[in-house]
Design a protein around this motif. Structure first.
Motif, PDB file in Angstrom:
ATOM      1  N   GLU A 102       0.838  -1.191   0.000  1.00 29.15           N
ATOM      2  CA  GLU A 102       0.000   0.000   0.000  1.00 29.15           C
ATOM      3  C   GLU A 102       0.878   1.248   0.000  1.00 29.15           C
ATOM      4  OE1 GLU A 102      -3.917   1.490   2.470  1.00 29.15           O
ATOM      5  OE2 GLU A 102      -2.984  -0.416   2.988  1.00 29.15           O
ATOM      6  N   ALA A 103       0.480   2.250  -0.783  1.00 29.01           N
ATOM      7  CA  ALA A 103       1.231   3.512  -0.875  1.00 29.01           C
ATOM      8  C   ALA A 103       0.248   4.670  -0.766  1.00 29.01           C
ATOM      9  CB  ALA A 103       2.013   3.568  -2.178  1.00 29.01           C
ATOM     10  N   ASN A 104      -0.440   4.759   0.366  1.00 30.41           N
ATOM     11  CA  ASN A 104      -1.541   5.706   0.533  1.00 30.41           C
ATOM     12  C   ASN A 104      -1.337   6.719   1.649  1.00 30.41           C
ATOM     13  OD1 ASN A 104      -3.269   4.709  -1.493  1.00 30.41           O
ATOM     14  ND2 ASN A 104      -3.775   2.985  -0.180  1.00 30.41           N
ATOM     15  N   ASN A 105      -0.115   6.936   2.083  1.00 29.86           N
ATOM     16  CA  ASN A 105       0.103   7.879   3.169  1.00 29.86           C
ATOM     17  C   ASN A 105      -0.299   9.287   2.710  1.00 29.86           C
ATOM     18  OD1 ASN A 105       0.834   8.743   5.704  1.00 29.86           O
ATOM     19  ND2 ASN A 105       2.957   9.101   5.134  1.00 29.86           N
ATOM     20  N   GLY A 106      -1.352   9.827   3.289  1.00 27.73           N
ATOM     21  CA  GLY A 106      -1.850  11.148   2.928  1.00 27.73           C
ATOM     22  C   GLY A 106      -3.244  11.116   2.346  1.00 27.73           C
ATOM     23  N   PHE A 107      -3.705   9.946   1.910  1.00 25.91           N
ATOM     24  CA  PHE A 107      -5.089   9.789   1.467  1.00 25.91           C
ATOM     25  C   PHE A 107      -5.486   8.322   1.558  1.00 25.91           C
ATOM     26  CE2 PHE A 107      -2.869   8.784  -2.396  1.00 25.91           C
ATOM     27  CZ  PHE A 107      -3.691   7.950  -3.123  1.00 25.91           C
ATOM     28  N   THR A 108      -6.773   8.069   1.739  1.00 30.94           N
ATOM     29  CA  THR A 108      -7.276   6.700   1.820  1.00 30.94           C
ATOM     30  C   THR A 108      -8.639   6.616   1.148  1.00 30.94           C
ATOM     31  OG1 THR A 108      -8.328   7.131   3.941  1.00 30.94           O
ATOM     32  CG2 THR A 108      -6.115   6.195   4.012  1.00 30.94           C
ATOM     33  N   GLY A 109      -9.012   5.401   0.822  1.00 31.63           N
ATOM     34  CA  GLY A 109     -10.357   5.122   0.342  1.00 31.63           C
ATOM     35  C   GLY A 109     -10.729   5.776  -0.967  1.00 31.63           C
ATOM     36  N   ASN A 110      -9.780   6.016  -1.842  1.00 27.49           N
ATOM     37  CA  ASN A 110     -10.064   6.666  -3.115  1.00 27.49           C
ATOM     38  C   ASN A 110      -9.960   5.687  -4.269  1.00 27.49           C
ATOM     39  OD1 ASN A 110     -10.520   9.482  -2.488  1.00 27.49           O
ATOM     40  ND2 ASN A 110      -8.418   9.482  -1.750  1.00 27.49           N
ATOM     41  N   THR A 111     -10.861   5.819  -5.227  1.00 26.05           N
ATOM     42  CA  THR A 111     -10.794   5.049  -6.457  1.00 26.05           C
ATOM     43  C   THR A 111      -9.934   5.813  -7.453  1.00 26.05           C
ATOM     44  OG1 THR A 111     -12.926   3.986  -6.089  1.00 26.05           O
ATOM     45  CG2 THR A 111     -12.139   4.073  -8.363  1.00 26.05           C
ATOM     46  N   ILE A 112      -8.779   5.255  -7.763  1.00 23.55           N
ATOM     47  CA  ILE A 112      -7.795   5.923  -8.619  1.00 23.55           C
ATOM     48  C   ILE A 112      -8.167   5.720 -10.084  1.00 23.55           C
ATOM     49  CG2 ILE A 112      -5.353   6.040  -9.257  1.00 23.55           C
ATOM     50  CD1 ILE A 112      -6.002   6.941  -6.369  1.00 23.55           C
ATOM     51  N   SER A 113      -8.166   6.807 -10.833  1.00 25.78           N
ATOM     52  CA  SER A 113      -8.488   6.727 -12.259  1.00 25.78           C
ATOM     53  C   SER A 113      -7.286   7.007 -13.143  1.00 25.78           C
ATOM     54  CB  SER A 113      -9.607   7.709 -12.602  1.00 25.78           C
ATOM     55  OG  SER A 113      -9.224   9.027 -12.260  1.00 25.78           O
ATOM     56  N   SER A 114      -6.280   7.703 -12.626  1.00 22.34           N
ATOM     57  CA  SER A 114      -5.157   8.099 -13.465  1.00 22.34           C
ATOM     58  C   SER A 114      -3.934   8.350 -12.597  1.00 22.34           C
ATOM     59  CB  SER A 114      -5.539   9.376 -14.220  1.00 22.34           C
ATOM     60  OG  SER A 114      -4.551   9.759 -15.118  1.00 22.34           O
TER      61      SER A 114
ATOM     62  N   ALA B  22      -1.940  11.665  -8.929  1.00 19.10           N
ATOM     63  CA  ALA B  22      -3.009  10.682  -9.063  1.00 19.10           C
ATOM     64  C   ALA B  22      -4.343  11.408  -9.042  1.00 19.10           C
ATOM     65  CB  ALA B  22      -2.947   9.654  -7.934  1.00 19.10           C
ATOM     66  N   GLY B  23      -5.224  11.014  -9.955  1.00 19.15           N
ATOM     67  CA  GLY B  23      -6.581  11.548 -10.002  1.00 19.15           C
ATOM     68  C   GLY B  23      -7.550  10.475  -9.548  1.00 19.15           C
ATOM     69  N   THR B  24      -8.630  10.903  -8.892  1.00 18.43           N
ATOM     70  CA  THR B  24      -9.616   9.948  -8.399  1.00 18.43           C
ATOM     71  C   THR B  24     -10.970  10.194  -9.054  1.00 18.43           C
ATOM     72  OG1 THR B  24     -10.562  11.196  -6.558  1.00 18.43           O
ATOM     73  CG2 THR B  24      -8.459  10.079  -6.159  1.00 18.43           C
ATOM     74  N   PHE B  25     -11.831   9.199  -8.944  1.00 13.91           N
ATOM     75  CA  PHE B  25     -13.185   9.324  -9.466  1.00 13.91           C
ATOM     76  C   PHE B  25     -14.036  10.253  -8.606  1.00 13.91           C
ATOM     77  CE2 PHE B  25     -12.293   5.206 -11.580  1.00 13.91           C
ATOM     78  CZ  PHE B  25     -12.585   5.597 -12.865  1.00 13.91           C
ATOM     79  N   TYR B  26     -13.530  10.656  -7.445  1.00 12.84           N
ATOM     80  CA  TYR B  26     -14.337  11.455  -6.522  1.00 12.84           C
ATOM     81  C   TYR B  26     -13.862  12.893  -6.418  1.00 12.84           C
ATOM     82  CZ  TYR B  26     -15.895   6.803  -5.596  1.00 12.84           C
ATOM     83  OH  TYR B  26     -16.375   5.524  -5.761  1.00 12.84           O
ATOM     84  N   GLY B  27     -13.136  13.349  -7.407  1.00 11.35           N
ATOM     85  CA  GLY B  27     -12.837  14.763  -7.504  1.00 11.35           C
ATOM     86  C   GLY B  27     -11.590  15.241  -6.817  1.00 11.35           C
TER      87      GLY B  27
ATOM     88  N   LEU C  96      -5.557  12.462 -16.139  1.00 12.12           N
ATOM     89  CA  LEU C  96      -4.495  13.440 -15.948  1.00 12.12           C
ATOM     90  C   LEU C  96      -3.487  13.266 -17.074  1.00 12.12           C
ATOM     91  CD1 LEU C  96      -3.804  13.021 -12.129  1.00 12.12           C
ATOM     92  CD2 LEU C  96      -5.018  14.889 -13.224  1.00 12.12           C
ATOM     93  N   LEU C  97      -2.926  14.375 -17.515  1.00 13.04           N
ATOM     94  CA  LEU C  97      -1.923  14.359 -18.569  1.00 13.04           C
ATOM     95  C   LEU C  97      -0.911  15.444 -18.258  1.00 13.04           C
ATOM     96  CD1 LEU C  97      -1.063  13.485 -21.552  1.00 13.04           C
ATOM     97  CD2 LEU C  97      -2.368  15.489 -22.263  1.00 13.04           C
ATOM     98  N   SER C  98       0.367  15.162 -18.520  1.00 15.58           N
ATOM     99  CA  SER C  98       1.385  16.184 -18.319  1.00 15.58           C
ATOM    100  C   SER C  98       2.103  16.466 -19.628  1.00 15.58           C
ATOM    101  CB  SER C  98       2.396  15.746 -17.259  1.00 15.58           C
ATOM    102  OG  SER C  98       3.142  14.647 -17.707  1.00 15.58           O
ATOM    103  N   LYS C  99       2.440  17.733 -19.805  1.00 12.36           N
ATOM    104  CA  LYS C  99       3.225  18.177 -20.958  1.00 12.36           C
ATOM    105  C   LYS C  99       4.121  19.305 -20.469  1.00 12.36           C
ATOM    106  CE  LYS C  99       2.895  20.017 -25.630  1.00 12.36           C
ATOM    107  NZ  LYS C  99       3.671  21.228 -25.526  1.00 12.36           N
ATOM    108  N   GLU C 100       5.412  19.055 -20.492  1.00  7.39           N
ATOM    109  CA  GLU C 100       6.377  20.004 -19.963  1.00  7.39           C
ATOM    110  C   GLU C 100       6.000  20.345 -18.528  1.00  7.39           C
ATOM    111  OE1 GLU C 100       6.272  22.980 -22.992  1.00  7.39           O
ATOM    112  OE2 GLU C 100       7.195  21.647 -24.459  1.00  7.39           O
ATOM    113  N   ASN C 101       5.785  21.608 -18.186  1.00  8.24           N
ATOM    114  CA  ASN C 101       5.426  21.960 -16.815  1.00  8.24           C
ATOM    115  C   ASN C 101       3.925  22.097 -16.605  1.00  8.24           C
ATOM    116  OD1 ASN C 101       7.999  21.952 -15.744  1.00  8.24           O
ATOM    117  ND2 ASN C 101       8.401  24.033 -16.417  1.00  8.24           N
TER     118      ASN C 101
END
Length: 170
Positions: free
Chosen positions: A95-107, A117-122, A148-153
């Motif tokens: 588990e790597a959840n220090n700082g948040f719990t119980g979230n459904t990860i989408s990205s 990391a983005g979640t389904f719950y905003g 979520l998408l990153s491009k440069e900064n």
């Protein structure tokens, strides 16, 4: 299920031997192996999809929505239980959840030295230490972060829903 082409997409064949769940949510190459996130765990193939082996030791028996390959670490975004990671080619997950719990990860993405990391719950969370700790950074973002998408900064965040304000940029 999983399909593969060996002729640049002219023809396709199923590559599902060993996959007991054909709901593929994400797949990534990592450490010369192909990994698939499914509705019941993570699978790995060493022979380009001819045979799949479940590699979910330490993962909950729940859907895996996203895989992300970092430097020496493979991350799995789960339904309702946040993020898990492995540093031993998916032999063991932690588990790597220090700082948040119980979230459904989408990205899960990276940008420079940060993981996001983005979640389904905003919510959007960020880690500066390879997933050891996470901090919420979702000021102004509401429900249903999907991509979520990153491009440069720049970090882009798209959310599911109707109406305006479904795309954010940082």
């Amino acid at each position: 299920g999983m399909l593969r082409s060996s002729d640049n997409g002219i023809s396709w064949e199923y590559a599902n031997n060993g996959l007991t769940n054909l709901n593929i949510n994400s797949f990534k190459y990592y450490s010369s192996k192909l990994y698939a996130a499914t509705g019941e765990g993570v699978y790995c193939t060493l022979d380009n999809g001819s045979n799949w082996l479940r590699v979910s030791n330490g993962l909950p028996d729940i859907g895996i929505n996203e895989l992300f390959a970092g430097e020496g670490i493979l991350f799995a975004g789960c339904s309702n239980l946040g993020i898990f990671k492995t540093t031993d080619n998916a032999m063991n997950w932690f588990e790597a959840n220090n700082g948040f719990t119980g979230n459904t990860i989408s990205s899960i993405i990276s940008n420079n030295e940060y993981l996001f990391a983005g979640t389904f719950y905003g919510s959007v969370v960020r880690s500066s230490d390879n997933g050891l700790n996470w901090t919420s950074i979702n000021i102004g973002i509401t429900n249903n972060v999907i991509i979520l998408l990153s491009k440069e900064n720049l970090i882009f965040c798209a959310k599911k829903g109707h109406g305006n304000n479904n795309m954010y940029r940082s």
